[in-house]
Design a protein around this motif. Structure first.
Motif, PDB file in Angstrom:
ATOM      1  N   ALA A   1       0.820  -1.211   0.000  1.00 42.24           N
ATOM      2  CA  ALA A   1       0.000   0.000   0.000  1.00 42.24           C
ATOM      3  C   ALA A   1       0.851   1.257   0.000  1.00 42.24           C
ATOM      4  O   ALA A   1       0.470   2.272  -0.585  1.00 42.24           O
ATOM      5  CB  ALA A   1      -0.944  -0.003   1.200  1.00 42.24           C
ATOM      6  N   GLY A   2       2.005   1.195   0.618  1.00 40.23           N
ATOM      7  CA  GLY A   2       2.874   2.361   0.684  1.00 40.23           C
ATOM      8  C   GLY A   2       3.389   2.827  -0.669  1.00 40.23           C
ATOM      9  O   GLY A   2       3.785   3.981  -0.821  1.00 40.23           O
ATOM     10  N   ASP A   3       3.366   1.936  -1.645  1.00 41.37           N
ATOM     11  CA  ASP A   3       3.868   2.255  -2.984  1.00 41.37           C
ATOM     12  C   ASP A   3       2.760   2.531  -3.988  1.00 41.37           C
ATOM     13  O   ASP A   3       3.013   2.626  -5.182  1.00 41.37           O
ATOM     14  CB  ASP A   3       4.718   1.095  -3.522  1.00 41.37           C
ATOM     15  CG  ASP A   3       5.949   0.824  -2.689  1.00 41.37           C
ATOM     16  OD1 ASP A   3       6.378   1.729  -1.944  1.00 41.37           O
ATOM     17  OD2 ASP A   3       6.484  -0.296  -2.785  1.00 41.37           O
ATOM     18  N   ILE A   4       1.534   2.660  -3.530  1.00 44.81           N
ATOM     19  CA  ILE A   4       0.386   2.716  -4.442  1.00 44.81           C
ATOM     20  C   ILE A   4       0.470   3.864  -5.454  1.00 44.81           C
ATOM     21  O   ILE A   4       0.081   3.694  -6.603  1.00 44.81           O
ATOM     22  CB  ILE A   4      -0.948   2.762  -3.659  1.00 44.81           C
ATOM     23  CG1 ILE A   4      -2.125   2.527  -4.619  1.00 44.81           C
ATOM     24  CG2 ILE A   4      -1.084   4.044  -2.874  1.00 44.81           C
ATOM     25  CD1 ILE A   4      -3.455   2.335  -3.928  1.00 44.81           C
ATOM     26  N   LYS A   5       1.001   5.007  -5.063  1.00 51.67           N
ATOM     27  CA  LYS A   5       1.087   6.140  -6.003  1.00 51.67           C
ATOM     28  C   LYS A   5       1.911   5.778  -7.235  1.00 51.67           C
ATOM     29  O   LYS A   5       1.627   6.224  -8.333  1.00 51.67           O
ATOM     30  CB  LYS A   5       1.723   7.355  -5.323  1.00 51.67           C
ATOM     31  CG  LYS A   5       0.820   8.082  -4.392  1.00 51.67           C
ATOM     32  CD  LYS A   5       1.525   9.301  -3.824  1.00 51.67           C
ATOM     33  CE  LYS A   5       0.685   9.969  -2.775  1.00 51.67           C
ATOM     34  NZ  LYS A   5       1.371  11.122  -2.175  1.00 51.67           N
ATOM     35  N   GLU A   6       2.911   4.961  -7.024  1.00 45.69           N
ATOM     36  CA  GLU A   6       3.811   4.555  -8.105  1.00 45.69           C
ATOM     37  C   GLU A   6       3.108   3.669  -9.130  1.00 45.69           C
ATOM     38  O   GLU A   6       3.403   3.718 -10.319  1.00 45.69           O
ATOM     39  CB  GLU A   6       4.996   3.813  -7.481  1.00 45.69           C
ATOM     40  CG  GLU A   6       6.094   3.439  -8.411  1.00 45.69           C
ATOM     41  CD  GLU A   6       7.230   2.752  -7.663  1.00 45.69           C
ATOM     42  OE1 GLU A   6       7.915   1.948  -8.305  1.00 45.69           O
ATOM     43  OE2 GLU A   6       7.423   3.008  -6.466  1.00 45.69           O
ATOM     44  N   TYR A   7       2.166   2.858  -8.673  1.00 48.65           N
ATOM     45  CA  TYR A   7       1.537   1.860  -9.537  1.00 48.65           C
ATOM     46  C   TYR A   7       0.119   2.211  -9.965  1.00 48.65           C
ATOM     47  O   TYR A   7      -0.361   1.714 -10.983  1.00 48.65           O
ATOM     48  CB  TYR A   7       1.486   0.503  -8.817  1.00 48.65           C
ATOM     49  CG  TYR A   7       2.835   0.003  -8.414  1.00 48.65           C
ATOM     50  CD1 TYR A   7       3.722  -0.466  -9.361  1.00 48.65           C
ATOM     51  CD2 TYR A   7       3.231  -0.001  -7.085  1.00 48.65           C
ATOM     52  CE1 TYR A   7       4.976  -0.929  -9.013  1.00 48.65           C
ATOM     53  CE2 TYR A   7       4.483  -0.472  -6.720  1.00 48.65           C
ATOM     54  CZ  TYR A   7       5.354  -0.928  -7.687  1.00 48.65           C
ATOM     55  OH  TYR A   7       6.583  -1.383  -7.335  1.00 48.65           O
ATOM     56  N   LEU A   8      -0.564   3.033  -9.228  1.00 49.36           N
ATOM     57  CA  LEU A   8      -1.982   3.287  -9.435  1.00 49.36           C
ATOM     58  C   LEU A   8      -2.380   3.641 -10.869  1.00 49.36           C
ATOM     59  O   LEU A   8      -3.382   3.120 -11.375  1.00 49.36           O
ATOM     60  CB  LEU A   8      -2.460   4.377  -8.464  1.00 49.36           C
ATOM     61  CG  LEU A   8      -3.955   4.593  -8.361  1.00 49.36           C
ATOM     62  CD1 LEU A   8      -4.690   3.309  -8.029  1.00 49.36           C
ATOM     63  CD2 LEU A   8      -4.244   5.653  -7.311  1.00 49.36           C
ATOM     64  N   PRO A   9      -1.642   4.479 -11.569  1.00 42.86           N
ATOM     65  CA  PRO A   9      -2.069   4.838 -12.933  1.00 42.86           C
ATOM     66  C   PRO A   9      -2.180   3.653 -13.894  1.00 42.86           C
ATOM     67  O   PRO A   9      -2.906   3.726 -14.884  1.00 42.86           O
ATOM     68  CB  PRO A   9      -0.973   5.807 -13.399  1.00 42.86           C
ATOM     69  CG  PRO A   9      -0.420   6.378 -12.139  1.00 42.86           C
ATOM     70  CD  PRO A   9      -0.480   5.254 -11.144  1.00 42.86           C
ATOM     71  N   ASP A  10      -1.503   2.552 -13.591  1.00 44.42           N
ATOM     72  CA  ASP A  10      -1.481   1.399 -14.490  1.00 44.42           C
ATOM     73  C   ASP A  10      -2.638   0.421 -14.281  1.00 44.42           C
ATOM     74  O   ASP A  10      -2.703  -0.597 -14.964  1.00 44.42           O
ATOM     75  CB  ASP A  10      -0.165   0.635 -14.324  1.00 44.42           C
ATOM     76  CG  ASP A  10       1.036   1.492 -14.664  1.00 44.42           C
ATOM     77  OD1 ASP A  10       0.919   2.365 -15.544  1.00 44.42           O
ATOM     78  OD2 ASP A  10       2.095   1.287 -14.041  1.00 44.42           O
ATOM     79  N   TYR A  11      -3.541   0.706 -13.338  1.00 42.14           N
ATOM     80  CA  TYR A  11      -4.597  -0.245 -12.990  1.00 42.14           C
ATOM     81  C   TYR A  11      -5.982   0.368 -13.137  1.00 42.14           C
ATOM     82  O   TYR A  11      -6.152   1.578 -13.077  1.00 42.14           O
ATOM     83  CB  TYR A  11      -4.384  -0.759 -11.555  1.00 42.14           C
ATOM     84  CG  TYR A  11      -3.137  -1.607 -11.468  1.00 42.14           C
ATOM     85  CD1 TYR A  11      -3.184  -2.960 -11.727  1.00 42.14           C
ATOM     86  CD2 TYR A  11      -1.906  -1.029 -11.189  1.00 42.14           C
ATOM     87  CE1 TYR A  11      -2.028  -3.736 -11.696  1.00 42.14           C
ATOM     88  CE2 TYR A  11      -0.746  -1.796 -11.164  1.00 42.14           C
ATOM     89  CZ  TYR A  11      -0.822  -3.155 -11.418  1.00 42.14           C
ATOM     90  OH  TYR A  11       0.316  -3.905 -11.402  1.00 42.14           O
ATOM     91  N   ASP A  12      -6.962  -0.517 -13.324  1.00 40.35           N
ATOM     92  CA  ASP A  12      -8.355  -0.097 -13.477  1.00 40.35           C
ATOM     93  C   ASP A  12      -9.098  -0.079 -12.147  1.00 40.35           C
ATOM     94  O   ASP A  12      -9.975   0.754 -11.933  1.00 40.35           O
ATOM     95  CB  ASP A  12      -9.103  -1.041 -14.429  1.00 40.35           C
ATOM     96  CG  ASP A  12      -8.494  -1.067 -15.807  1.00 40.35           C
ATOM     97  OD1 ASP A  12      -8.226   0.023 -16.350  1.00 40.35           O
ATOM     98  OD2 ASP A  12      -8.280  -2.172 -16.350  1.00 40.35           O
ATOM     99  N   VAL A  13      -8.805  -1.046 -11.290  1.00 37.65           N
ATOM    100  CA  VAL A  13      -9.472  -1.163  -9.993  1.00 37.65           C
ATOM    101  C   VAL A  13      -8.446  -1.531  -8.921  1.00 37.65           C
ATOM    102  O   VAL A  13      -7.419  -2.143  -9.211  1.00 37.65           O
ATOM    103  CB  VAL A  13     -10.614  -2.203 -10.002  1.00 37.65           C
ATOM    104  CG1 VAL A  13     -11.704  -1.832 -10.982  1.00 37.65           C
ATOM    105  CG2 VAL A  13     -10.107  -3.592 -10.297  1.00 37.65           C
ATOM    106  N   VAL A  14      -8.780  -1.167  -7.689  1.00 38.10           N
ATOM    107  CA  VAL A  14      -7.909  -1.455  -6.552  1.00 38.10           C
ATOM    108  C   VAL A  14      -8.717  -2.202  -5.496  1.00 38.10           C
ATOM    109  O   VAL A  14      -9.834  -1.794  -5.150  1.00 38.10           O
ATOM    110  CB  VAL A  14      -7.347  -0.152  -5.937  1.00 38.10           C
ATOM    111  CG1 VAL A  14      -6.491  -0.460  -4.710  1.00 38.10           C
ATOM    112  CG2 VAL A  14      -6.541   0.626  -6.975  1.00 38.10           C
TER     113      VAL A  14
END
Length: 114
Positions: free
Chosen positions: A47-60
């Protein structure tokens, strides 16, 4: 379903505890006749790295062990217009990849209706 790809991000404390869940969800997707024409990518990250990966995903989907961080994670997801939900504790404990995959699909479908 009116989409040809689905990118699912599972978040937990370190990204390791959801690894088994990711494998199960991938197995369910690979063996599903209904999902055979959809390019599905499922990953687990801390969860701490979510900003780094979030743009690449449709849902969390958030692991139930960190649901106390849901409001914080939702605020970030809202900025990127990404739907988010907490994985059901029972489904997580039973490693019910089918139900969790269904949750992700429903999130995607609902987000596209907006």
């Amino acid at each position: 379903m009116n989409f040809d790809k689905l990118r699912i991000l599972l978040v937990c404390n370190l990204g390791a505890s959801t690894g088994v869940m990711v494998a199960k969800m991938r197995e369910v997707a690979a063996n599903s006749e209904k999902l055979k024409n959809i390019d599905i990518k499922i990953d687990a990250r801390p969860a701490g790295d979510i900003k780094e990966y979030l743009p690449d995903y449709d849902v969390v989907l958030v692991g139930p062990q960190i649901k106390h961080r849901f409001a914080e994670l939702k605020e970030l997801c809202d900025k990127y217009n990404k739907p988010i939900d907490v994985i059901d504790t029972k489904d997580y404990g039973m490693v019910n990849g089918a139900n969790i995959l269904k949750t992700a699909i429903v999130l995607k479908v609902k987000s596209e209706r907006k």
